[in-house]
Scaffold this motif. Structure first.
Motif, PDB file in Angstrom:
ATOM      1  N   UNK A  57       0.849  -1.192   0.000  1.00  0.00           N
ATOM      2  CA  UNK A  57       0.000   0.000   0.000  1.00  0.00           C
ATOM      3  C   UNK A  57       0.882   1.238   0.000  1.00  0.00           C
ATOM      4  N   UNK A  58       0.469   2.232  -0.738  1.00  0.00           N
ATOM      5  CA  UNK A  58       1.032   3.564  -0.574  1.00  0.00           C
ATOM      6  C   UNK A  58       0.471   4.097   0.749  1.00  0.00           C
ATOM      7  N   UNK A  59       1.137   5.053   1.368  1.00  0.00           N
ATOM      8  CA  UNK A  59       0.649   5.567   2.653  1.00  0.00           C
ATOM      9  C   UNK A  59      -0.198   6.829   2.462  1.00  0.00           C
ATOM     10  N   UNK A  60       0.463   7.935   2.078  1.00  0.00           N
ATOM     11  CA  UNK A  60      -0.249   9.206   1.961  1.00  0.00           C
ATOM     12  C   UNK A  60      -1.329   9.143   0.890  1.00  0.00           C
ATOM     13  N   UNK A  61      -2.533   9.511   1.273  1.00  0.00           N
ATOM     14  CA  UNK A  61      -3.718   9.592   0.422  1.00  0.00           C
ATOM     15  C   UNK A  61      -4.272   8.227   0.003  1.00  0.00           C
ATOM     16  N   UNK A  62      -3.670   7.148   0.479  1.00  0.00           N
ATOM     17  CA  UNK A  62      -4.231   5.816   0.256  1.00  0.00           C
ATOM     18  C   UNK A  62      -4.753   5.243   1.568  1.00  0.00           C
ATOM     19  N   UNK A  63      -3.943   5.353   2.605  1.00  0.00           N
ATOM     20  CA  UNK A  63      -4.335   4.846   3.930  1.00  0.00           C
ATOM     21  C   UNK A  63      -4.657   5.974   4.910  1.00  0.00           C
ATOM     22  N   UNK A  64      -4.310   7.190   4.549  1.00  0.00           N
ATOM     23  CA  UNK A  64      -4.539   8.342   5.427  1.00  0.00           C
ATOM     24  C   UNK A  64      -4.425   9.623   4.606  1.00  0.00           C
ATOM     25  N   UNK A  65      -4.846  10.726   5.187  1.00  0.00           N
ATOM     26  CA  UNK A  65      -4.700  12.028   4.533  1.00  0.00           C
ATOM     27  C   UNK A  65      -3.214  12.361   4.419  1.00  0.00           C
ATOM     28  N   UNK A  66      -2.871  13.196   3.456  1.00  0.00           N
ATOM     29  CA  UNK A  66      -1.475  13.571   3.244  1.00  0.00           C
ATOM     30  C   UNK A  66      -0.899  14.197   4.522  1.00  0.00           C
ATOM     31  N   UNK A  67       0.278  13.747   4.909  1.00  0.00           N
ATOM     32  CA  UNK A  67       0.954  14.298   6.070  1.00  0.00           C
ATOM     33  C   UNK A  67       0.538  13.702   7.400  1.00  0.00           C
ATOM     34  N   UNK A  68      -0.403  12.769   7.404  1.00  0.00           N
ATOM     35  CA  UNK A  68      -0.855  12.152   8.661  1.00  0.00           C
ATOM     36  C   UNK A  68       0.273  11.362   9.307  1.00  0.00           C
ATOM     37  N   UNK A  96       7.832   8.602   1.035  1.00  0.00           N
ATOM     38  CA  UNK A  96       8.154   9.467   2.169  1.00  0.00           C
ATOM     39  C   UNK A  96       9.377   8.907   2.875  1.00  0.00           C
ATOM     40  N   UNK A  97      10.384   9.756   3.031  1.00  0.00           N
ATOM     41  CA  UNK A  97      11.587   9.340   3.730  1.00  0.00           C
ATOM     42  C   UNK A  97      11.531   9.974   5.113  1.00  0.00           C
ATOM     43  N   UNK A  98      11.667   9.156   6.118  1.00  0.00           N
ATOM     44  CA  UNK A  98      11.617   9.679   7.477  1.00  0.00           C
ATOM     45  C   UNK A  98      10.851   8.747   8.385  1.00  0.00           C
ATOM     46  N   UNK A  99      10.652   9.202   9.592  1.00  0.00           N
ATOM     47  CA  UNK A  99      10.072   8.343  10.623  1.00  0.00           C
ATOM     48  C   UNK A  99       8.556   8.284  10.610  1.00  0.00           C
ATOM     49  N   UNK A 100       7.896   9.264  10.044  1.00  0.00           N
ATOM     50  CA  UNK A 100       6.434   9.338  10.124  1.00  0.00           C
ATOM     51  C   UNK A 100       5.760   8.062   9.636  1.00  0.00           C
ATOM     52  N   UNK A 101       6.106   7.600   8.457  1.00  0.00           N
ATOM     53  CA  UNK A 101       5.473   6.408   7.886  1.00  0.00           C
ATOM     54  C   UNK A 101       5.960   5.144   8.594  1.00  0.00           C
ATOM     55  N   UNK A 102       7.228   5.110   8.968  1.00  0.00           N
ATOM     56  CA  UNK A 102       7.772   3.947   9.681  1.00  0.00           C
ATOM     57  C   UNK A 102       7.025   3.760  11.001  1.00  0.00           C
ATOM     58  N   UNK A 103       6.781   4.838  11.713  1.00  0.00           N
ATOM     59  CA  UNK A 103       6.033   4.753  12.979  1.00  0.00           C
ATOM     60  C   UNK A 103       4.603   4.299  12.744  1.00  0.00           C
ATOM     61  N   UNK A 167      -8.071  12.172   1.116  1.00  0.00           N
ATOM     62  CA  UNK A 167      -8.576  13.501   1.443  1.00  0.00           C
ATOM     63  C   UNK A 167      -7.931  14.501   0.488  1.00  0.00           C
ATOM     64  N   UNK A 168      -8.524  14.709  -0.700  1.00  0.00           N
ATOM     65  CA  UNK A 168      -7.885  15.529  -1.734  1.00  0.00           C
ATOM     66  C   UNK A 168      -7.481  16.933  -1.276  1.00  0.00           C
ATOM     67  N   UNK A 169      -8.218  17.502  -0.362  1.00  0.00           N
ATOM     68  CA  UNK A 169      -7.902  18.850   0.104  1.00  0.00           C
ATOM     69  C   UNK A 169      -6.594  18.939   0.869  1.00  0.00           C
ATOM     70  N   UNK A 170      -6.040  17.802   1.277  1.00  0.00           N
ATOM     71  CA  UNK A 170      -4.791  17.823   2.046  1.00  0.00           C
ATOM     72  C   UNK A 170      -3.553  17.736   1.153  1.00  0.00           C
ATOM     73  N   UNK A 171      -3.739  17.599  -0.154  1.00  0.00           N
ATOM     74  CA  UNK A 171      -2.593  17.528  -1.072  1.00  0.00           C
ATOM     75  C   UNK A 171      -1.813  18.833  -1.088  1.00  0.00           C
ATOM     76  N   UNK A 172      -0.474  18.763  -1.046  1.00  0.00           N
ATOM     77  CA  UNK A 172       0.323  19.976  -1.244  1.00  0.00           C
ATOM     78  C   UNK A 172       0.278  20.391  -2.717  1.00  0.00           C
ATOM     79  N   UNK A 173       0.747  21.588  -3.007  1.00  0.00           N
ATOM     80  CA  UNK A 173       0.639  22.146  -4.357  1.00  0.00           C
ATOM     81  C   UNK A 173       1.277  21.254  -5.411  1.00  0.00           C
TER      82      UNK A 173
END
Length: 186
Positions: A57-68, A96-103, A167-173
């Motif tokens: 699964x992709x994470x952002x916008x597939x399993x949660x809003x962008x940046x969750x 996404x590189x970093x701890x957010x998705x790993x956590x 959640x389309x409204x949470x997409x960055x530009x």
């Protein structure tokens, strides 16, 4: 009159425009195997019956809003069910590189694959496939973006399922720009 007939002859068109066949092959790589409104609408038993044995699964916008920082609560029971059906052959494959998705993955005991090369590179897909010891035909990736998720899975030889953004409204530009481009391609 003869020249017009030659230009419209369906047998000769591929020879007159060699890029047409190339464009059709390229566009096939952008088409998902299936499309659904949400991850919740996908039947894991039907995928299993179709020979799928591993799911990423992709994470952002597939399993949660962008940046969750966590998988959306409405999706958590689904992921638990999928992990059971696919004997643990479930992971998150994110750019996404970093701890957010790993956590987020660790909270659900779901591995997260962050390959050196980002999607649409097939590197992350190959890592998952090797972990599961499966062939490409037995794997599916579920994501919301054509130019990363669908293209990457298709290039790796996997099946791909496109879902609408969580959640389309949470997409960055920059994602909004990519989505506009994707709409023009398809």
């Amino acid at each position: 009159m003869l020249a017009i007939d030659l230009l419209t002859n369906p047998v000769l068109i591929p020879y007159l425009n060699p890029f047409r066949a190339l464009n059709e092959r390229a566009l096939r790589l952008l088409r998902p195997w299936e499309a659904h409104a949400s991850v919740i609408d996908i039947d894991p038993h039907a995928l299993y019956a179709a020979g799928i044995r591993g799911v990423s699964f992709d994470f952002d916008q597939t399993l949660a809003a962008f940046g969750s920082r966590a998988v959306d609560a409405s999706v958590v029971p689904l992921l638990t069910k999928w992990a059971h059906i696919f004997s643990g052959n479930v992971c998150m494959l994110s750019n996404v590189i970093g701890r957010r998705v790993v956590r987020a993955g660790a909270a659900l005991d779901i591995p997260v694959i962050q390959a050196r090369k980002r999607k649409p590179s097939s590197d992350g897909f190959r890592v998952a496939q090797r972990r599961w010891n499966l062939s490409p035909q037995q794997c599916v990736h579920i994501g919301d973006q054509v130019l990363t998720d669908i293209l990457g899975a298709n290039v790796a030889g996997w099946k791909s399922i496109r879902v609408c953004p969580f959640e389309p409204g949470s997409d960055p530009w920059f994602i909004r720009v990519a989505r506009a481009y994707e709409r023009r391609l398809l």
